[in-house]
Enzyme design. Structure first.
Site, PDB file in Angstrom:
ATOM      1  CD  GLU A  72      -2.277  -1.443   2.833  1.00  0.00           C
ATOM      2  OE1 GLU A  72      -1.952  -0.633   3.725  1.00  0.00           O
ATOM      3  OE2 GLU A  72      -3.001  -2.418   3.053  1.00  0.00           O
ATOM      4  N   PRO A  73       1.662   1.445  -1.045  1.00  0.00           N
ATOM      5  CG  PRO A  73       2.772   1.424  -3.119  1.00  0.00           C
ATOM      6  CD  PRO A  73       1.796   0.641  -2.268  1.00  0.00           C
ATOM      7  N   GLY A  74       2.018   4.956  -0.692  1.00  0.00           N
ATOM      8  CA  GLY A  74       1.411   6.248  -1.007  1.00  0.00           C
ATOM      9  C   GLY A  74       2.498   7.232  -1.383  1.00  0.00           C
ATOM     10  NE  ARG A  75       6.068   9.780   3.235  1.00  0.00           N
ATOM     11  CZ  ARG A  75       5.545  10.772   3.961  1.00  0.00           C
ATOM     12  NH1 ARG A  75       5.783  12.021   3.622  1.00  0.00           N
ATOM     13  NH2 ARG A  75       4.814  10.519   5.022  1.00  0.00           N
TER      14      ARG A  75
ATOM     15  NE  ARG B  88       5.142  15.604   4.076  1.00  0.00           N
ATOM     16  CZ  ARG B  88       6.450  15.628   4.225  1.00  0.00           C
ATOM     17  NH1 ARG B  88       7.170  16.537   3.609  1.00  0.00           N
ATOM     18  NH2 ARG B  88       7.060  14.754   4.987  1.00  0.00           N
TER      19      ARG B  88
ATOM     20  CB  CYS C  22      -1.962  36.109  10.016  1.00  0.00           C
ATOM     21  SG  CYS C  22      -2.390  37.201   8.666  1.00  0.00           S
ATOM     22  CD  GLU C  23      -1.568  30.463  12.623  1.00  0.00           C
ATOM     23  OE1 GLU C  23      -0.775  30.122  13.516  1.00  0.00           O
ATOM     24  OE2 GLU C  23      -2.791  30.470  12.745  1.00  0.00           O
TER      25      GLU C  23
ATOM     26  CE1 TYR D 162      -0.375  10.829   3.251  1.00  0.00           C
ATOM     27  CE2 TYR D 162       1.881  10.419   2.525  1.00  0.00           C
ATOM     28  CZ  TYR D 162       0.635   9.938   2.935  1.00  0.00           C
ATOM     29  OH  TYR D 162       0.421   8.591   3.007  1.00  0.00           O
TER      30      TYR D 162
END
Ligand SMILES: *Cc1c(COP(=O)(O)O)cnc(C)c1O
Length: 438
Positions: free
Chosen positions: A286-289, A325, A360-361, A389
């Protein structure tokens, strides 16, 4: 491996100029290389060729319909985690019948939807979930195919927010409880046990945790196979990618003791195929990245270069709402200029600056005290390895539109997600009548 590279001084994705693309589509925008995704899929297929295997792309990493269709065309199925993701697979023309449904909090309606479309298997994370799937399958007059996610209790040696295979996190059924949980599942009349699953975490950059987990699971899987008609063992996803090129050249940091021993598909296959071959089961991964991470970049334009009291800030038009991220996991992303012009004779060869967005953070920061080539207002930058992601975690904080997404294939590109309009942003908002009239 990726296909973002300089032709002369210009950054290209495959054979497409990113400066030209940015002019057409605007910034910020995500750019994905189709060729990179194809090659990642093929490399993994080759690495596992000794096994009867199925690649279930973990679509939460990047679920744009065009990316899903590409995975389907390559022969992939899907690891999905919500009703929305079921709808996406259907909209993309993918196969639910070959896909698996993961996640700790499946709702009644999501379970119904999955059964309605003939999900290949539910990856179940608790006894109450077994009971619920059993009840809903009964109401629909079907048997629900299930596999239990067993927690092998190994340390994936990755970031605390993305490790999942230790006994103290919310995922899976404890190893020591697995046989009991399977026995319990067998007694539920509307379930059909067809598999076993594990997933130990994400962005795993060494082979050891995978080997340790598979070795720990082997005797368990063999025992379960004697008692139940198992069809498959899913070993989950989690293959990490290179975010920091310093690692690629064998230098630096947390990787040091491994030298150039990067986790490649070939190493993954060489280490795991021998441990899985004789189980007599289909092996799912189940590879995603791994599939999309290095295939994508976020293009952004420099709005201002601000010299503060103690530091320089490069303020770009992308922000934490576009790519979360760095602010969420302190993740490193390489940032490179789209026009890599030679240095001016009397100018500095590099500057040290924070790369920040306009939100604004203080956390809206892509890079802290990063050494980079001098940049000026209007320059384009590419934030690399943003294909997984990335867009999927984007939001609208500060009423910023979701960015555009573009798929490059050779010298052609297609906008696969238009930049959101203001009308779309507010489409579901209402001012109640009583407020309007006062
Ligand atoms: C997130 C997830 C994956 C994919 O993880 P990657 O690190 O992107 O490969 C696979 N399986 C399960 C169950 C997941 O939750």
């Amino acid at each position: 491996m990726h296909t973002f590279s300089y032709h002369d001084t210009h950054l290209y994705c495959e054979s497409t100029s990113l400066a030209k693309l940015a002019e057409d589509v605007g910034t910020p925008c995500y750019v994905y290389s189709e060729d990179t995704i194809r090659r990642n899929f093929q490399q993994l297929t080759e690495a596992l060729s000794g096994l009867d295997h199925r690649i279930c792309y973990a679509m939460k990493a990047n679920s744009n319909l065009a990316i899903l269709r590409l995975m389907h065309n390559l022969g992939g199925a899907f690891d999905l985690v919500s009703g929305g993701e079921i709808e996406r697979v259907l909209a993309a023309g993918g196969s639910i019948e070959k896909s698996v449904f993961a996640g700790v909090g499946k709702t009644d309606s999501e379970i119904s939807l999955a059964l309605e479309h003939g999900i290949y298997s539910f990856h179940v994370e608790s006894e109450p979930e077994l009971e619920r799937i059993n009840r809903i399958a009964g109401e629909r007059g079907v048997k629900a195919p299930v596999a239990l996610r067993i927690n092998p209790d190994v340390d994936a040696q990755t970031h605390a927010k993305i490790t999942t295979g230790k006994s103290d996190n919310k995922f899976g059924i404890p190893y020591d409880h697995a046989l009991d949980a399977y026995a319990y599942a067998r007694d539920l009349p509307n379930l059909k046990i067809i598999g076993v699953q594990m997933h130990i975490g994400s962005q795993i950059t060494k082979i050891d945790p995978f080997v340790a987990a598979v070795k720990r699971m082997r005797p368990m899987v063999q025992k379960l196979k004697e008692k139940h008609a198992l069809e498959y063992f899913s070993i989950g996803g989690g293959i990490g990618i290179i975010y920091d090129p310093a690692l690629e050249s064998g230098a630096a940091s947390w990787w040091e003791d491994e030298g150039a021993d990067l986790l490649t598909p070939r190493r993954y296959g060489e280490a795991l195929v021998p441990l899985l071959k004789d189980l007599g089961l289909a092996i799912f991964i189940e590879p995603g990245r791994f599939m999309t991470g290095n295939a994508g970049a976020l293009l952004t334009r420099v709005e201002y270069v601000k010299t503060g009291k103690a530091k320089k800030f490069v303020i770009v038009d992308a922000a934490m709402n576009d790519l979360a991220r760095p602010s969420m996991y302190d993740a490193y992303h390489q940032i490179v200029p789209v026009e890599n012009t030679p240095e001016e004779d009397n100018g500095p060869s590099s500057i040290t600056a924070d790369g920040v967005g306009p939100v604004c953070e203080s956390g809206d920061c892509f890079a802290k005290a990063r050494e980079m080539k001098p940049v000026k207002e209007g320059d384009l930058l590419a934030i690399l390895s943003a294909g997984a992601y990335g867009f999927v975690m984007a939001g609208r904080y500060n009423t910023r539109a979701l960015p555009a997404e573009v798929l490059v294939s050779g010298k052609n590109f297609s906008v696969i997600n238009n930049r959101e309009t203001f009308a779309q942003i507010i489409a579901n908002e209402n001012i109640p009548e009583y407020l309007r009239s006062s």
